[in-house]
Design an enzyme around this catalytic site. Structure first.
Site, PDB file in Angstrom:
ATOM      1  N   THR A   1      -6.434  10.524  14.222  1.00  0.00           N
ATOM      2  CA  THR A   1      -7.890  10.457  14.332  1.00  0.00           C
ATOM      3  C   THR A   1      -8.312   9.973  15.733  1.00  0.00           C
ATOM      4  OG1 THR A   1      -9.839   9.769  13.076  1.00  0.00           O
ATOM      5  CG2 THR A   1      -8.205   8.094  13.438  1.00  0.00           C
TER       6      THR A   1
ATOM      7  N   ASP B   1     -15.363  16.827   9.782  1.00  0.00           N
ATOM      8  CA  ASP B   1     -14.020  17.424   9.755  1.00  0.00           C
ATOM      9  C   ASP B   1     -13.741  18.187  11.047  1.00  0.00           C
ATOM     10  OD1 ASP B   1     -12.821  16.639   7.407  1.00  0.00           O
ATOM     11  OD2 ASP B   1     -13.558  18.335   6.235  1.00  0.00           O
TER      12      ASP B   1
ATOM     13  N   SER C   1      -3.317   6.567  14.146  1.00  0.00           N
ATOM     14  CA  SER C   1      -3.684   7.786  13.424  1.00  0.00           C
ATOM     15  C   SER C   1      -4.025   8.901  14.406  1.00  0.00           C
ATOM     16  CB  SER C   1      -4.910   7.451  12.570  1.00  0.00           C
ATOM     17  OG  SER C   1      -5.520   8.611  12.086  1.00  0.00           O
TER      18      SER C   1
ATOM     19  N   ASN D   1      -3.265  -8.539   0.698  1.00  0.00           N
ATOM     20  CA  ASN D   1      -4.298  -9.213  -0.108  1.00  0.00           C
ATOM     21  C   ASN D   1      -4.648  -8.424  -1.370  1.00  0.00           C
ATOM     22  OD1 ASN D   1      -5.807  -7.094   0.847  1.00  0.00           O
ATOM     23  ND2 ASN D   1      -7.452  -8.347   1.714  1.00  0.00           N
ATOM     24  N   LEU D   2      -3.919  -7.345  -1.642  1.00  0.00           N
ATOM     25  CA  LEU D   2      -4.071  -6.522  -2.851  1.00  0.00           C
ATOM     26  C   LEU D   2      -5.450  -5.867  -2.941  1.00  0.00           C
ATOM     27  CD1 LEU D   2      -2.321  -8.890  -5.457  1.00  0.00           C
ATOM     28  CD2 LEU D   2      -1.302  -7.001  -4.191  1.00  0.00           C
ATOM     29  N   SER D   3      -6.147  -5.750  -1.797  1.00  0.00           N
ATOM     30  CA  SER D   3      -7.478  -5.133  -1.852  1.00  0.00           C
ATOM     31  C   SER D   3      -7.393  -3.646  -2.181  1.00  0.00           C
ATOM     32  CB  SER D   3      -8.233  -5.341  -0.536  1.00  0.00           C
ATOM     33  OG  SER D   3      -7.479  -4.806   0.530  1.00  0.00           O
ATOM     34  N   ASN D   4      -6.258  -3.027  -1.876  1.00  0.00           N
ATOM     35  CA  ASN D   4      -6.101  -1.605  -2.235  1.00  0.00           C
ATOM     36  C   ASN D   4      -4.686  -1.347  -2.755  1.00  0.00           C
ATOM     37  OD1 ASN D   4      -7.170   0.981  -2.555  1.00  0.00           O
ATOM     38  ND2 ASN D   4      -6.305   1.667  -0.601  1.00  0.00           N
TER      39      ASN D   4
ATOM     40  N   GLY E   1       0.825  -1.203   0.000  1.00  0.00           N
ATOM     41  CA  GLY E   1       0.000   0.000   0.000  1.00  0.00           C
ATOM     42  C   GLY E   1       0.868   1.266   0.000  1.00  0.00           C
TER      43      GLY E   1
ATOM     44  N   LYS F   1      -9.273   2.231  15.112  1.00  0.00           N
ATOM     45  CA  LYS F   1      -7.881   2.516  15.514  1.00  0.00           C
ATOM     46  C   LYS F   1      -7.778   2.607  17.042  1.00  0.00           C
ATOM     47  CE  LYS F   1      -5.902   2.505  11.543  1.00  0.00           C
ATOM     48  NZ  LYS F   1      -4.964   1.453  11.181  1.00  0.00           N
TER      49      LYS F   1
ATOM     50  N   TYR G   1     -14.009   4.247  11.338  1.00  0.00           N
ATOM     51  CA  TYR G   1     -12.588   4.030  11.064  1.00  0.00           C
ATOM     52  C   TYR G   1     -11.753   4.430  12.297  1.00  0.00           C
ATOM     53  CZ  TYR G   1      -7.882   5.096   9.534  1.00  0.00           C
ATOM     54  OH  TYR G   1      -6.507   5.164   9.460  1.00  0.00           O
TER      55      TYR G   1
HETATM   56  P1  NAD Z   1      -3.336   1.613   1.769  1.00  0.00           P
HETATM   57  O1  NAD Z   1      -4.756   1.242   1.544  1.00  0.00           O
HETATM   58  O2  NAD Z   1      -2.599   2.246   0.663  1.00  0.00           O
HETATM   59  O3  NAD Z   1      -2.515   0.334   2.248  1.00  0.00           O
HETATM   60  C1  NAD Z   1      -3.108  -0.709   2.987  1.00  0.00           C
HETATM   61  C2  NAD Z   1      -2.626  -2.030   2.377  1.00  0.00           C
HETATM   62  O4  NAD Z   1      -3.180  -3.086   3.168  1.00  0.00           O
HETATM   63  C3  NAD Z   1      -3.101  -2.228   0.941  1.00  0.00           C
HETATM   64  O5  NAD Z   1      -2.030  -2.692   0.159  1.00  0.00           O
HETATM   65  C4  NAD Z   1      -4.186  -3.295   1.066  1.00  0.00           C
HETATM   66  O6  NAD Z   1      -4.258  -4.105  -0.096  1.00  0.00           O
HETATM   67  C5  NAD Z   1      -3.731  -4.068   2.286  1.00  0.00           C
HETATM   68  N1  NAD Z   1      -4.799  -4.725   3.044  1.00  0.00           N
HETATM   69  C6  NAD Z   1      -5.969  -4.194   3.462  1.00  0.00           C
HETATM   70  N2  NAD Z   1      -6.668  -5.125   4.121  1.00  0.00           N
HETATM   71  C7  NAD Z   1      -5.926  -6.257   4.137  1.00  0.00           C
HETATM   72  C8  NAD Z   1      -6.100  -7.558   4.664  1.00  0.00           C
HETATM   73  N3  NAD Z   1      -7.215  -7.914   5.299  1.00  0.00           N
HETATM   74  N4  NAD Z   1      -5.106  -8.470   4.500  1.00  0.00           N
HETATM   75  C9  NAD Z   1      -3.978  -8.142   3.858  1.00  0.00           C
HETATM   76  N5  NAD Z   1      -3.761  -6.943   3.308  1.00  0.00           N
HETATM   77  C10 NAD Z   1      -4.719  -6.007   3.458  1.00  0.00           C
HETATM   78  O7  NAD Z   1      -3.311   2.543   3.062  1.00  0.00           O
HETATM   79  P2  NAD Z   1      -2.135   3.447   3.648  1.00  0.00           P
HETATM   80  O8  NAD Z   1      -2.486   4.849   3.416  1.00  0.00           O
HETATM   81  O9  NAD Z   1      -0.829   2.932   3.201  1.00  0.00           O
HETATM   82  O10 NAD Z   1      -2.335   3.174   5.191  1.00  0.00           O
HETATM   83  C11 NAD Z   1      -1.590   2.185   5.871  1.00  0.00           C
HETATM   84  C12 NAD Z   1      -1.991   2.169   7.318  1.00  0.00           C
HETATM   85  O11 NAD Z   1      -1.810   3.449   7.886  1.00  0.00           O
HETATM   86  C13 NAD Z   1      -3.457   1.819   7.563  1.00  0.00           C
HETATM   87  O12 NAD Z   1      -3.544   1.030   8.721  1.00  0.00           O
HETATM   88  C14 NAD Z   1      -4.111   3.159   7.780  1.00  0.00           C
HETATM   89  O13 NAD Z   1      -5.254   3.056   8.575  1.00  0.00           O
HETATM   90  C15 NAD Z   1      -3.001   3.896   8.503  1.00  0.00           C
HETATM   91  N6  NAD Z   1      -3.060   5.362   8.384  1.00  0.00           N
HETATM   92  C16 NAD Z   1      -3.113   5.927   7.131  1.00  0.00           C
HETATM   93  C17 NAD Z   1      -3.160   7.301   7.019  1.00  0.00           C
HETATM   94  C18 NAD Z   1      -3.261   7.967   5.676  1.00  0.00           C
HETATM   95  O14 NAD Z   1      -3.640   9.145   5.616  1.00  0.00           O
HETATM   96  N7  NAD Z   1      -2.912   7.309   4.578  1.00  0.00           N
HETATM   97  C19 NAD Z   1      -3.143   8.103   8.174  1.00  0.00           C
HETATM   98  C20 NAD Z   1      -3.077   7.490   9.423  1.00  0.00           C
HETATM   99  C21 NAD Z   1      -3.039   6.108   9.510  1.00  0.00           C
HETATM  100  C1  WQD Z   2      -7.530  17.319   4.736  1.00  0.00           C
HETATM  101  C2  WQD Z   2      -8.187  18.674   4.654  1.00  0.00           C
HETATM  102  C3  WQD Z   2     -10.582  18.613   4.343  1.00  0.00           C
HETATM  103  C4  WQD Z   2     -10.589  16.959   0.313  1.00  0.00           C
HETATM  104  C5  WQD Z   2      -8.049  11.802   7.013  1.00  0.00           C
HETATM  105  C6  WQD Z   2      -8.567  10.867   8.062  1.00  0.00           C
HETATM  106  C7  WQD Z   2      -7.523  10.662   9.121  1.00  0.00           C
HETATM  107  C8  WQD Z   2      -6.198  10.248   8.501  1.00  0.00           C
HETATM  108  C9  WQD Z   2      -5.777  11.179   7.435  1.00  0.00           C
HETATM  109  C10 WQD Z   2      -6.085   7.866   8.373  1.00  0.00           C
HETATM  110  C11 WQD Z   2      -9.500  18.729   5.428  1.00  0.00           C
HETATM  111  C12 WQD Z   2      -9.891  19.266   3.167  1.00  0.00           C
HETATM  112  C13 WQD Z   2     -10.171  17.450   1.536  1.00  0.00           C
HETATM  113  C14 WQD Z   2     -11.243  17.841  -0.598  1.00  0.00           C
HETATM  114  C15 WQD Z   2     -10.967  19.638   0.990  1.00  0.00           C
HETATM  115  N1  WQD Z   2      -6.280   8.983   7.863  1.00  0.00           N
HETATM  116  N2  WQD Z   2     -10.359  18.767   1.867  1.00  0.00           N
HETATM  117  N3  WQD Z   2     -11.391  19.144  -0.227  1.00  0.00           N
HETATM  118  O1  WQD Z   2      -9.714  14.460   6.921  1.00  0.00           O
HETATM  119  O2  WQD Z   2      -7.571  15.475   7.801  1.00  0.00           O
HETATM  120  O3  WQD Z   2      -7.776  13.051   7.634  1.00  0.00           O
HETATM  121  O4  WQD Z   2      -6.825  11.306   6.462  1.00  0.00           O
HETATM  122  O5  WQD Z   2      -5.912   7.611   9.535  1.00  0.00           O
HETATM  123  O6  WQD Z   2      -8.025   9.695   9.957  1.00  0.00           O
HETATM  124  O7  WQD Z   2      -9.732  11.435   8.637  1.00  0.00           O
HETATM  125  O8  WQD Z   2      -7.564  14.335   5.569  1.00  0.00           O
HETATM  126  O9  WQD Z   2      -6.943  14.698   3.236  1.00  0.00           O
HETATM  127  O10 WQD Z   2      -9.334  14.079   3.778  1.00  0.00           O
HETATM  128  O11 WQD Z   2      -8.495  16.330   4.397  1.00  0.00           O
HETATM  129  O12 WQD Z   2     -11.133  20.820   1.267  1.00  0.00           O
HETATM  130  O13 WQD Z   2     -11.669  17.458  -1.699  1.00  0.00           O
HETATM  131  O14 WQD Z   2      -8.533  18.930   3.288  1.00  0.00           O
HETATM  132  O15 WQD Z   2     -11.755  19.296   4.672  1.00  0.00           O
HETATM  133  O16 WQD Z   2      -9.568  19.983   6.023  1.00  0.00           O
HETATM  134  P1  WQD Z   2      -8.255  14.416   7.022  1.00  0.00           P
HETATM  135  P2  WQD Z   2      -8.082  14.785   4.163  1.00  0.00           P
END
Ligand code: NAD
Ligand code: WQD
Length: 350
Positions: free
Chosen positions: A130, A299, A128, A34-37, A12, A157, A153
């Site tokens: 969050t 938000d 996160s 699992n390549l779901s995303n 991912g 966490k 979500y």
């Molecule tokens: P992503 O979706 O790009 O990566 C997640 C990966 O996990 C993907 O490759 C997906 O195929 C795989 N996956 C999902 N469910 C699975 C399962 N059941 N078994 C095996 N593989 C599985 O997401 P990301 O942005 O890289 O996020 C990674 C982690 O970080 C996540 O736990 C997410 O909640 C956390 N996180 C992300 C952000 C963000 O903004 N991207 C912020 C805070 C926390």
């Molecule tokens: C950022 C800012 C929007 C899209 C999320 C999850 C958080 C964490 C990170 C995983 C906000 C604004 C966005 C658009 C906009 N993920 N925005 N127009 O909401 O801070 O956090 O991702 O853990 O849990 O909630 O991130 O990138 O969605 O938004 O104005 O089309 O951009 O309102 O202020 P967010 P975001």
């Protein structure tokens, strides 16, 4: 010597950048995804960047027996487990809560059970910001009281963090809870980056897709917040800085005998949506078709980290600035568009 790191969700967005940093630090990497995303093509990108290979196992962490076999197979060489695999869309989690409890919570429980079974030490967990909800005081420290998360979500966490803490009662291992703020950007090679599934929820993928013509209009969600320019404030950090934090967190977790230690990962600086948009336009010399719309439900107005504990305990600090982040986002977007249509201005829907 133990040298293998098992990375769930390692193909991912954040996982793939972390795998690159693990390989650069000379670890052997086994990815369970699992390549779901994500896509197997990410493996080529990782290989081109590092010149190294990884073991890839197509595995769903909800399949306990497969997961247990994997940990058993690598029992003697595993130095740590980095757990990214989860679903991450806030909006989707409100519509399909069972999917999120199943994947994120059951998946993490399976991993903890399998780790216990094979005495795998050292878990690095993707948490996160969050988990804080809308904090009363900024910047947010690890001691800032947690409010109930706004989304399903976010609640998954919070539950996983609690599970990891509780597991310490029955199994002696090290663990860290990395609370990421807003990761953005892509590797400087533009060979790996974020692959948004369908219409992006997040700010930078939406901005980049609008700039490239894939989306017609970017909407700023609200400009009537109580912030300097009326738009929401977040702590954006470069995904490569974030990836590097995982390597050092895994190492320090053992060295310092950490147990469910929460650590904020951010820059400590808050930028508004308007500032990010302006930086994207200025640094990339491109106009984004923008409209100022209503607030998005759920938000928080403003949030940014106090990252001083990450520096104190990990010696980690961010190196990249906002201008580097927005430039890398655009470079990655152009690369993606080229791959699809061979022209930068394509309007196709991938
Ligand atoms: P992503 O979706 O790009 O990566 C997640 C990966 O996990 C993907 O490759 C997906 O195929 C795989 N996956 C999902 N469910 C699975 C399962 N059941 N078994 C095996 N593989 C599985 O997401 P990301 O942005 O890289 O996020 C990674 C982690 O970080 C996540 O736990 C997410 O909640 C956390 N996180 C992300 C952000 C963000 O903004 N991207 C912020 C805070 C926390
Ligand atoms: C950022 C800012 C929007 C899209 C999320 C999850 C958080 C964490 C990170 C995983 C906000 C604004 C966005 C658009 C906009 N993920 N925005 N127009 O909401 O801070 O956090 O991702 O853990 O849990 O909630 O991130 O990138 O969605 O938004 O104005 O089309 O951009 O309102 O202020 P967010 P975001």
């Amino acid at each position: 010597m133990k040298n293998t790191v098992i990375v769930t969700g390692g193909l991912g967005y954040i996982g793939s950048h972390t795998v690159v940093e693990l390989l650069n630090a000379n670890y052997d990497v086994v990815v369970a995804d699992n390549l779901s995303n994500s896509s197997e093509k990410v493996i080529d990108g990782i290989h081109k960047i590092t010149g190294k290979t990884i073991e890839f196992i197509n595995l769903d962490i909800r399949d306990y027996f497969k997961l247990e076999s994997l940990l058993g197979f690598y029992q003697l060489s595993t130095v740590g487990v980095i757990h990214f695999a989860a679903c991450k869309s806030v909006g989707e989690s409100m519509k399909e809560p069972s999917k999120y409890y199943d994947n994120n919570v059951t998946g993490t429980n399976n991993l903890l059970k399998a780790m216990k079974r094979y005495k795998a030490d050292n878990l690095v967990f993707s948490s996160s910001c969050t988990v804080y909800g809308q904090a009363d005081d900024l910047p947010v420290t690890e001691q800032t009281p947690q409010k109930p998360a706004e989304s399903v979500y976010g609640r998954t966490k919070q539950i996983c963090e609690q599970m990891i803490k509780d597991f310490h009662a029955e199994y002696n291992y090290n663990s860290v809870l990395l609370r990421y703020f807003n990761p953005i950007g892509a590797h400087e090679s533009a060979l790996i980056g974020e692959l948004p599934n369908g219409t992006p929820d997040n700010l930078l993928p939406y901005v980049a897709q609008t700039a490239s013509g894939k989306r017609e209009l970017f909407t700023v969600f609200g400009d009537d917040y109580n912030t300097e320019d009326g738009t929401c404030v977040r702590d954006y950090l470069h995904v490569v800085d974030l990836a590097k934090a995982h390597v050092v967190a895994m190492e320090k977790s053992t060295e310092k005998n950490l147990k469910a230690e929460p650590i904020n990962l951010g820059t400590g600086k808050g930028y508004s949506v308007k500032q990010v948009l302006e930086a994207f336009e200025t640094e990339n010399n491109i106009k984004v078709n923008t409209h100022y719309g209503n607030r998005r439900k759920g938000d928080v107005e403003a949030i940014y980290a106090d990252p001083s504990y990450a520096f104190e305990i990990l010696g980690w600090t961010t190196k990249y600035e906002l201008k580097d982040m927005v430039k890398s986002v655009w470079k990655w977007e152009l690369n993606l568009q080229n791959k699809t249509c061979s022209k930068n201005t394509c309007k196709c829907q991938k």
